[in-house]
Design a protein around this motif. Structure first.
Motif, PDB file in Angstrom:
ATOM      1  N   PHE A  48      15.049  -6.391  -3.532  1.00  7.86           N
ATOM      2  CA  PHE A  48      14.302  -5.132  -3.666  1.00  7.86           C
ATOM      3  C   PHE A  48      13.235  -5.029  -2.582  1.00  7.86           C
ATOM      4  O   PHE A  48      12.516  -5.991  -2.300  1.00  7.86           O
ATOM      5  CB  PHE A  48      13.665  -5.054  -5.053  1.00  7.86           C
ATOM      6  CG  PHE A  48      12.888  -3.794  -5.297  1.00  7.86           C
ATOM      7  CD1 PHE A  48      13.523  -2.560  -5.232  1.00  7.86           C
ATOM      8  CD2 PHE A  48      11.533  -3.833  -5.587  1.00  7.86           C
ATOM      9  CE1 PHE A  48      12.813  -1.389  -5.458  1.00  7.86           C
ATOM     10  CE2 PHE A  48      10.820  -2.674  -5.811  1.00  7.86           C
ATOM     11  CZ  PHE A  48      11.460  -1.447  -5.749  1.00  7.86           C
ATOM     12  N   THR A  49      13.121  -3.854  -1.991  1.00  6.61           N
ATOM     13  CA  THR A  49      12.266  -3.483  -0.849  1.00  6.61           C
ATOM     14  C   THR A  49      12.766  -4.087   0.458  1.00  6.61           C
ATOM     15  O   THR A  49      12.139  -3.897   1.500  1.00  6.61           O
ATOM     16  CB  THR A  49      10.765  -3.849  -1.033  1.00  6.61           C
ATOM     17  OG1 THR A  49      10.585  -5.266  -0.903  1.00  6.61           O
ATOM     18  CG2 THR A  49      10.222  -3.360  -2.360  1.00  6.61           C
ATOM     19  N   TRP A  73      18.408   0.277   1.873  1.00  7.30           N
ATOM     20  CA  TRP A  73      17.058   0.635   1.436  1.00  7.30           C
ATOM     21  C   TRP A  73      16.991   2.141   1.185  1.00  7.30           C
ATOM     22  O   TRP A  73      17.722   2.922   1.776  1.00  7.30           O
ATOM     23  CB  TRP A  73      16.050   0.250   2.514  1.00  7.30           C
ATOM     24  CG  TRP A  73      14.615   0.355   2.097  1.00  7.30           C
ATOM     25  CD1 TRP A  73      13.878  -0.574   1.439  1.00  7.30           C
ATOM     26  CD2 TRP A  73      13.736   1.472   2.335  1.00  7.30           C
ATOM     27  NE1 TRP A  73      12.591  -0.116   1.237  1.00  7.30           N
ATOM     28  CE2 TRP A  73      12.483   1.145   1.769  1.00  7.30           C
ATOM     29  CE3 TRP A  73      13.889   2.709   2.951  1.00  7.30           C
ATOM     30  CZ2 TRP A  73      11.395   1.996   1.823  1.00  7.30           C
ATOM     31  CZ3 TRP A  73      12.807   3.574   2.988  1.00  7.30           C
ATOM     32  CH2 TRP A  73      11.575   3.209   2.429  1.00  7.30           C
ATOM     33  N   GLY A 131      12.667   2.136  -2.514  1.00 10.68           N
ATOM     34  CA  GLY A 131      12.563   0.707  -2.259  1.00 10.68           C
ATOM     35  C   GLY A 131      13.882  -0.029  -2.294  1.00 10.68           C
ATOM     36  O   GLY A 131      13.972  -1.186  -1.909  1.00 10.68           O
ATOM     37  N   ASP A 178       3.317   5.813  -0.703  1.00  9.53           N
ATOM     38  CA  ASP A 178       3.715   5.870   0.699  1.00  9.53           C
ATOM     39  C   ASP A 178       2.498   5.874   1.623  1.00  9.53           C
ATOM     40  O   ASP A 178       2.541   5.298   2.717  1.00  9.53           O
ATOM     41  CB  ASP A 178       4.550   7.127   0.967  1.00  9.53           C
ATOM     42  CG  ASP A 178       5.938   7.059   0.356  1.00  9.53           C
ATOM     43  OD1 ASP A 178       6.397   5.949   0.013  1.00  9.53           O
ATOM     44  OD2 ASP A 178       6.566   8.129   0.210  1.00  9.53           O
ATOM     45  N   LYS A 220      -0.675  -1.912  -0.654  1.00  8.54           N
ATOM     46  CA  LYS A 220      -0.182  -1.675  -1.998  1.00  8.54           C
ATOM     47  C   LYS A 220      -0.596  -2.812  -2.916  1.00  8.54           C
ATOM     48  O   LYS A 220      -0.516  -3.981  -2.536  1.00  8.54           O
ATOM     49  CB  LYS A 220       1.341  -1.570  -2.009  1.00  8.54           C
ATOM     50  CG  LYS A 220       1.911  -0.238  -1.565  1.00  8.54           C
ATOM     51  CD  LYS A 220       1.928  -0.045  -0.085  1.00  8.54           C
ATOM     52  CE  LYS A 220       2.819   1.124   0.317  1.00  8.54           C
ATOM     53  NZ  LYS A 220       2.534   1.596   1.692  1.00  8.54           N
ATOM     54  N   PHE A 235       3.290  -2.006  -7.078  1.00  5.62           N
ATOM     55  CA  PHE A 235       4.649  -2.501  -6.926  1.00  5.62           C
ATOM     56  C   PHE A 235       5.377  -2.577  -8.276  1.00  5.62           C
ATOM     57  O   PHE A 235       6.581  -2.362  -8.348  1.00  5.62           O
ATOM     58  CB  PHE A 235       4.656  -3.861  -6.237  1.00  5.62           C
ATOM     59  CG  PHE A 235       4.633  -3.771  -4.741  1.00  5.62           C
ATOM     60  CD1 PHE A 235       5.742  -3.296  -4.049  1.00  5.62           C
ATOM     61  CD2 PHE A 235       3.514  -4.136  -4.025  1.00  5.62           C
ATOM     62  CE1 PHE A 235       5.732  -3.192  -2.660  1.00  5.62           C
ATOM     63  CE2 PHE A 235       3.495  -4.041  -2.639  1.00  5.62           C
ATOM     64  CZ  PHE A 235       4.608  -3.564  -1.955  1.00  5.62           C
ATOM     65  N   TYR A 264       6.409   0.925  -8.916  1.00  6.63           N
ATOM     66  CA  TYR A 264       7.407   1.262  -7.894  1.00  6.63           C
ATOM     67  C   TYR A 264       8.763   0.674  -8.273  1.00  6.63           C
ATOM     68  O   TYR A 264       9.806   1.324  -8.145  1.00  6.63           O
ATOM     69  CB  TYR A 264       6.928   0.706  -6.560  1.00  6.63           C
ATOM     70  CG  TYR A 264       7.705   1.114  -5.334  1.00  6.63           C
ATOM     71  CD1 TYR A 264       7.993   2.448  -5.056  1.00  6.63           C
ATOM     72  CD2 TYR A 264       8.106   0.156  -4.411  1.00  6.63           C
ATOM     73  CE1 TYR A 264       8.669   2.823  -3.912  1.00  6.63           C
ATOM     74  CE2 TYR A 264       8.784   0.511  -3.255  1.00  6.63           C
ATOM     75  CZ  TYR A 264       9.057   1.842  -3.004  1.00  6.63           C
ATOM     76  OH  TYR A 264       9.732   2.203  -1.863  1.00  6.63           O
ATOM     77  N   ASN A 265       8.751  -0.564  -8.764  1.00 12.24           N
ATOM     78  CA  ASN A 265       9.984  -1.227  -9.170  1.00 12.24           C
ATOM     79  C   ASN A 265      10.645  -0.481 -10.340  1.00 12.24           C
ATOM     80  O   ASN A 265      11.859  -0.227 -10.322  1.00 12.24           O
ATOM     81  CB  ASN A 265       9.701  -2.671  -9.552  1.00 12.24           C
ATOM     82  CG  ASN A 265      10.948  -3.416  -9.983  1.00 12.24           C
ATOM     83  OD1 ASN A 265      11.856  -3.627  -9.189  1.00 12.24           O
ATOM     84  ND2 ASN A 265      10.987  -3.828 -11.242  1.00 12.24           N
TER      85      ASN A 265
END
Length: 307
Positions: free
Chosen positions: A22-23, A63, A67, A169, A174, A179, A182-183
């Motif tokens: 991830f990311t 990607w 993310g 963004d 961050k 995160f 975001y996840n």
């Protein structure tokens, strides 16, 4: 490309697709680090020592603005499984000297990449004949659900998913909670797209009250490798190698999911290797020293000396 690729123009090579977490995206696997070799340096060392056969390695970029794509097709992110299997695999076979069959093609990854490898191995055994998952997402009840309340709070405070993503963004730095949210937003984009919802994503909680949405959660659970294993047992049995490993101190509790998956595979009569080691989720690329030689052997890679 492996060391012998330019030395013998008649020789063909098996192919290994390596999926980043991830990311991440493919180029990150080539990052230079003082303490951990990049993937190409690691492979050169393994091949040079005779521990690993030569193979072409493909590092896709899947990607997204969220993310990552979880290497799935989704209305919210794009058709990344289709892109990888129906566009990238044929392109590699058309442009490089590959051995173009599932017996000579493998897929491997870590974290979200491990999840992607497992899912592709289950759903597209006609394309991939060997799978390795390092700390792959499994048992969603543990690896995702505990983060839901905090993710909900972060998104509420931001004013919704769109406002959160725009602020995320723009942030030069961050934070941990950023995160975390975001996840969860990314996983919702992969597992529960909804064109009618904000950003085309159905969240597993109500943003006004925080109430858990069981209907959305059930959509997530349908993608859990533990839920998929039984219905895809024949595909898994057909693999030349199914390798799983995870650290016993994984911060996302994926060691529990990996253990459960290994037990289910055993009950289904699916041959597999399951290894556990004393470490967490981060900075475990050294585990590729274990899996890469196994994958190379499974897809028919030969070493330099034998050719």
């Amino acid at each position: 490309l492996p060391p012998s690729y330019d030395l013998d123009e008649a020789r063909r090579f098996p192919v290994l697709h390596v999926l980043s977490g991830f990311t991440g995206r493919g180029r990150m696997l080539l990052n230079d680090s003082t303490f951990s070799p990049s993937l190409d340096d690691r492979l050169d060392a393994l091949i040079g020592s005779g521990r690993c056969g030569e193979m072409i390695v493909v590092m896709p970029d899947c990607w997204t603005r969220f993310g990552g794509s979880q290497y799935l097709d989704s209305a919210a992110t794009g058709r990344y499984a289709t892109h990888l299997v129906d566009e990238l695999v044929p392109w590699v076979d058309a442009n490089l000297r590959t051995m173009p069959s599932r017996e000579h093609r493998g897929v491997i990854g870590k974290s979200s990449g491990g999840f992607g490898a497992l899912t592709l191995g289950m759903k597209r055994p006609d394309v991939f004949g060997a799978v390795a998952s390092h700390s792959g997402d499994a048992y969603f009840e543990y690896c995702y659900r505990a983060d839901m309340p905090q993710a909900c709070t972060v998104l509420q405070r931001a004013g919704g998913a769109k406002a959160f993503l725009e602020a995320f963004d723009a942030k030069p730095q961050k934070g941990k909670d950023d995160f975390l949210a975001y996840n969860i937003l990314a996983m919702a984009a992969a597992y529960s797209p909804d064109p009618a919802a904000e950003l085309g994503v159905a969240l597993p909680f109500d943003l006004a009250t925080g109430e858990f949405r069981e209907d959305v959660w059930q959509r997530w659970l349908a993608f859990d490798p533990l839920a998929l294993a039984e219905s895809h047992a024949d595909a898994l049995r057909s693999l030349r190698l199914l390798y799983l490993d995870c650290g016993s101190r994984d911060e996302f509790h994926l060691h529990h999911g990996t253990r459960m998956l290994a037990r289910k595979l055993a009950a289904l009569g699916v041959p597999h290797e399951h290894l556990e080691y004393d470490d967490g989720h981060m900075n475990v690329s050294y585990r590729y020293d274990v899996s890469l030689p196994r994958m190379a052997a499974a897809i028919g890679a030969k070493d330099i000396a034998s050719c």
